[in-house]
Structures are given as C-alpha cells and as structure tokens.
Scaffold this motif. Structure first.
Motif, mmCIF file in Angstrom:
data_model
loop_
_atom_site.group_PDB
_atom_site.id
_atom_site.type_symbol
_atom_site.label_atom_id
_atom_site.label_comp_id
_atom_site.label_asym_id
_atom_site.label_seq_id
_atom_site.Cartn_x
_atom_site.Cartn_y
_atom_site.Cartn_z
ATOM 1 N N SER A 49 0.857 -1.190 0.000
ATOM 2 C CA SER A 49 0.000 0.000 0.000
ATOM 3 C C SER A 49 0.884 1.228 0.000
ATOM 4 C CB SER A 49 -0.884 0.044 1.244
ATOM 5 O OG SER A 49 -1.845 -0.965 1.217
ATOM 6 N N SER A 50 0.409 2.276 -0.662
ATOM 7 C CA SER A 50 1.149 3.537 -0.651
ATOM 8 C C SER A 50 0.189 4.679 -0.970
ATOM 9 C CB SER A 50 2.304 3.515 -1.659
ATOM 10 O OG SER A 50 1.797 3.327 -2.970
ATOM 11 N N PRO A 51 0.484 5.858 -0.438
ATOM 12 C CA PRO A 51 -0.348 7.020 -0.750
ATOM 13 C C PRO A 51 0.040 7.612 -2.091
ATOM 14 C CG PRO A 51 1.379 7.623 0.773
ATOM 15 C CD PRO A 51 1.507 6.149 0.554
ATOM 16 N N TYR A 52 -0.887 8.333 -2.716
ATOM 17 C CA TYR A 52 -0.568 9.141 -3.887
ATOM 18 C C TYR A 52 0.039 10.436 -3.351
ATOM 19 C CZ TYR A 52 -3.128 6.509 -7.493
ATOM 20 O OH TYR A 52 -3.543 5.563 -8.398
ATOM 21 N N ASN A 53 1.340 10.585 -3.471
ATOM 22 C CA ASN A 53 2.012 11.756 -2.933
ATOM 23 C C ASN A 53 2.083 12.875 -3.960
ATOM 24 O OD1 ASN A 53 2.699 10.770 -0.310
ATOM 25 N ND2 ASN A 53 4.169 9.412 -1.297
ATOM 26 N N TYR A 54 1.924 14.104 -3.474
ATOM 27 C CA TYR A 54 2.003 15.306 -4.305
ATOM 28 C C TYR A 54 3.010 16.260 -3.671
ATOM 29 C CZ TYR A 54 -2.574 13.453 -5.635
ATOM 30 O OH TYR A 54 -3.601 12.652 -6.040
ATOM 31 N N LEU A 55 3.669 17.059 -4.487
ATOM 32 C CA LEU A 55 4.622 18.033 -3.952
ATOM 33 C C LEU A 55 3.926 19.157 -3.190
ATOM 34 C CD1 LEU A 55 7.173 18.327 -6.883
ATOM 35 C CD2 LEU A 55 7.489 17.194 -4.682
ATOM 36 N N GLY A 56 2.780 19.610 -3.655
ATOM 37 C CA GLY A 56 2.159 20.777 -3.056
ATOM 38 C C GLY A 56 0.945 20.499 -2.198
ATOM 39 N N ASP A 57 0.626 19.211 -1.943
ATOM 40 C CA ASP A 57 -0.584 18.916 -1.195
ATOM 41 C C ASP A 57 -0.450 17.544 -0.538
ATOM 42 O OD1 ASP A 57 -3.101 19.363 -0.195
ATOM 43 O OD2 ASP A 57 -4.086 19.497 -2.147
ATOM 44 N N THR A 58 -1.328 17.265 0.396
ATOM 45 C CA THR A 58 -1.308 15.959 1.052
ATOM 46 C C THR A 58 -2.016 14.925 0.170
ATOM 47 O OG1 THR A 58 -3.335 16.487 2.246
ATOM 48 C CG2 THR A 58 -1.247 16.951 3.373
ATOM 49 N N PRO A 59 -1.701 13.650 0.358
ATOM 50 C CA PRO A 59 -2.336 12.603 -0.443
ATOM 51 C C PRO A 59 -3.842 12.570 -0.232
ATOM 52 C CG PRO A 59 -0.431 11.734 0.716
ATOM 53 C CD PRO A 59 -0.685 13.102 1.257
ATOM 54 N N ASP A 60 -4.575 12.291 -1.293
ATOM 55 C CA ASP A 60 -6.021 12.153 -1.199
ATOM 56 C C ASP A 60 -6.501 10.759 -1.598
ATOM 57 O OD1 ASP A 60 -5.424 12.376 -3.865
ATOM 58 O OD2 ASP A 60 -7.018 13.800 -4.332
ATOM 59 N N ILE A 61 -5.571 9.924 -2.049
ATOM 60 C CA ILE A 61 -5.896 8.563 -2.485
ATOM 61 C C ILE A 61 -4.785 7.623 -2.010
ATOM 62 C CG2 ILE A 61 -6.172 7.030 -4.494
ATOM 63 C CD1 ILE A 61 -7.246 9.427 -6.045
ATOM 64 N N ASP A 62 -5.176 6.424 -1.593
ATOM 65 C CA ASP A 62 -4.222 5.367 -1.272
ATOM 66 C C ASP A 62 -4.360 4.263 -2.302
ATOM 67 O OD1 ASP A 62 -3.051 6.344 1.198
ATOM 68 O OD2 ASP A 62 -5.036 6.038 2.075
ATOM 69 N N LEU A 63 -3.239 3.727 -2.750
ATOM 70 C CA LEU A 63 -3.191 2.624 -3.698
ATOM 71 C C LEU A 63 -2.797 1.363 -2.941
ATOM 72 C CD1 LEU A 63 -3.059 1.342 -6.556
ATOM 73 C CD2 LEU A 63 -0.678 2.079 -6.633
ATOM 74 N N SER A 64 -3.586 0.313 -3.077
ATOM 75 C CA SER A 64 -3.272 -0.974 -2.467
ATOM 76 C C SER A 64 -3.213 -2.042 -3.549
ATOM 77 C CB SER A 64 -4.339 -1.374 -1.441
ATOM 78 O OG SER A 64 -4.383 -0.473 -0.374
ATOM 79 N N SER A 65 -2.148 -2.832 -3.540
ATOM 80 C CA SER A 65 -2.048 -4.007 -4.400
ATOM 81 C C SER A 65 -2.502 -5.206 -3.575
ATOM 82 C CB SER A 65 -0.623 -4.212 -4.895
ATOM 83 O OG SER A 65 -0.260 -3.172 -5.762
ATOM 84 N N ILE A 66 -3.490 -5.923 -4.088
ATOM 85 C CA ILE A 66 -4.120 -6.998 -3.334
ATOM 86 C C ILE A 66 -4.064 -8.282 -4.152
ATOM 87 C CG2 ILE A 66 -6.273 -7.776 -2.255
ATOM 88 C CD1 ILE A 66 -6.986 -4.706 -2.167
ATOM 89 N N GLN A 67 -3.643 -9.369 -3.511
ATOM 90 C CA GLN A 67 -3.655 -10.688 -4.138
ATOM 91 C C GLN A 67 -4.906 -11.417 -3.669
ATOM 92 O OE1 GLN A 67 -0.127 -13.136 -3.700
ATOM 93 N NE2 GLN A 67 -1.398 -14.987 -3.744
ATOM 94 N N VAL A 68 -5.623 -12.014 -4.609
ATOM 95 C CA VAL A 68 -6.830 -12.780 -4.298
ATOM 96 C C VAL A 68 -6.664 -14.174 -4.886
ATOM 97 C CG1 VAL A 68 -9.338 -12.903 -4.515
ATOM 98 C CG2 VAL A 68 -8.213 -10.664 -4.430
ATOM 99 N N ASP A 69 -6.885 -15.191 -4.073
ATOM 100 C CA ASP A 69 -6.856 -16.579 -4.518
ATOM 101 C C ASP A 69 -8.248 -17.164 -4.356
ATOM 102 O OD1 ASP A 69 -3.837 -17.712 -4.865
ATOM 103 O OD2 ASP A 69 -3.918 -16.032 -3.481
ATOM 104 N N ILE A 70 -8.785 -17.715 -5.433
ATOM 105 C CA ILE A 70 -10.149 -18.247 -5.448
ATOM 106 C C ILE A 70 -10.063 -19.762 -5.625
ATOM 107 C CG2 ILE A 70 -12.406 -18.129 -6.558
ATOM 108 C CD1 ILE A 70 -11.282 -15.455 -7.866
ATOM 109 N N TYR A 71 -10.850 -20.499 -4.828
ATOM 110 C CA TYR A 71 -10.864 -21.957 -4.877
ATOM 111 C C TYR A 71 -12.284 -22.452 -5.096
ATOM 112 C CZ TYR A 71 -6.267 -21.490 -2.749
ATOM 113 O OH TYR A 71 -4.963 -21.151 -2.492
ATOM 114 N N SER A 72 -12.425 -23.495 -5.921
ATOM 115 C CA SER A 72 -13.736 -24.103 -6.146
ATOM 116 C C SER A 72 -13.557 -25.542 -6.592
ATOM 117 C CB SER A 72 -14.528 -23.322 -7.196
ATOM 118 O OG SER A 72 -15.826 -23.852 -7.312
ATOM 119 N N GLU A 73 -14.667 -26.271 -6.578
ATOM 120 C CA GLU A 73 -14.630 -27.668 -6.999
ATOM 121 C C GLU A 73 -14.755 -27.838 -8.502
ATOM 122 O OE1 GLU A 73 -17.668 -29.353 -4.489
ATOM 123 O OE2 GLU A 73 -16.193 -29.775 -2.921
ATOM 124 N N THR A 74 -15.199 -26.779 -9.217
ATOM 125 C CA THR A 74 -15.332 -26.890 -10.667
ATOM 126 C C THR A 74 -14.644 -25.713 -11.345
ATOM 127 O OG1 THR A 74 -17.396 -25.638 -10.882
ATOM 128 C CG2 THR A 74 -17.593 -28.009 -10.401
#
Length: 122
Positions: A49-74
């Motif tokens: 995870s990391s914030p969207y950093n700007y030189l003249g302002d505080t971050p307004d958005i956070d970026l998260s990279s998420i891994q998802v593993d899905i399991y099923s019988e078919t």
C-alpha cells in the motif's frame, strides 16, 4: 490504512450470490479456519500500500495491491467467481494480472490467482 476490498465485495450482489450470504466466504490470508471452508471461497492479502504523494498537497488517495486466490470444486465455478470479483473491483481499481491454469495440488481444487490495484479515496 485499511483498503476497501472486503466492503466492495460484501456490497456486490453477484459476489454474494457466488460466495455466500449472510457470511461472505472471502477470508484474509492467515485466518485460522479450522476446517476447509465451504466451496467456493477466496483468500486475500494486501501485498503493498502507498499514498498518492504530491509536492504541493497531502495525499487524497491510497493505492493498495491486493492478491486474491479463489478456490472451487469446478472450473466453471472458479471462473464465475473470478469474473464477479473482477467486475466488482473495476469501478474502483484495476485487474493487474491473473493466472487461470491452476489446480491446487494439496486439496485438488480449481484455483485462480489474481492481483488487483485498488484506489481508495481518503
């Protein structure tokens, strides 16, 4: 900062139809489940995870990279779950990569791994 992944999943009717109601079968990695959950189910973890950093302002958005593993019988059901999760995420983020050619050797279930980038406004 916690990302909104689970709340997005829990608010989506297609995801809930496939992965359960009233309790969604999407668990954080490392959750002690005791027994193998009812199929299908998914596991997720925040890779970074990391914030969207700007030189003249505080971050307004956070970026998260998420891994998802899905399991099923078919194969069809694991693909349906993948499509529902992808469609639920795309208004707020991006599907970065996925691997659909998996069978989990340990439990002999169909398995898809996906990585998403989620953009959360503060």
């Amino acid at each position: 900062m916690l990302n909104s992944f689970f709340s997005i999943m829990n608010a989506n009717n297609a995801v809930k139809a496939l992965l359960g109601t009233p309790v969604l079968r999407i668990y954080p990695f490392g959750t002690k489940l005791g027994t193998t959950p009812t199929m299908p189910y998914a596991l997720f973890k925040t890779v970074s995870s990391s914030p969207y950093n700007y030189l003249g302002d505080t971050p307004d958005i956070d970026l998260s990279s998420i891994q998802v593993d899905i399991y099923s019988e078919t194969a069809d059901n694991v693909e349906d779950c993948f499509n529902a999760i992808r469609d639920a995420i795309e208004p707020s983020g991006y599907l970065i990569s996925y691997n659909t050619d998996n069978t989990d050797i340990e439990n002999n279930k169909y398995h898809i791994t996906m990585e998403i980038d989620l953009h959360d406004e503060r």
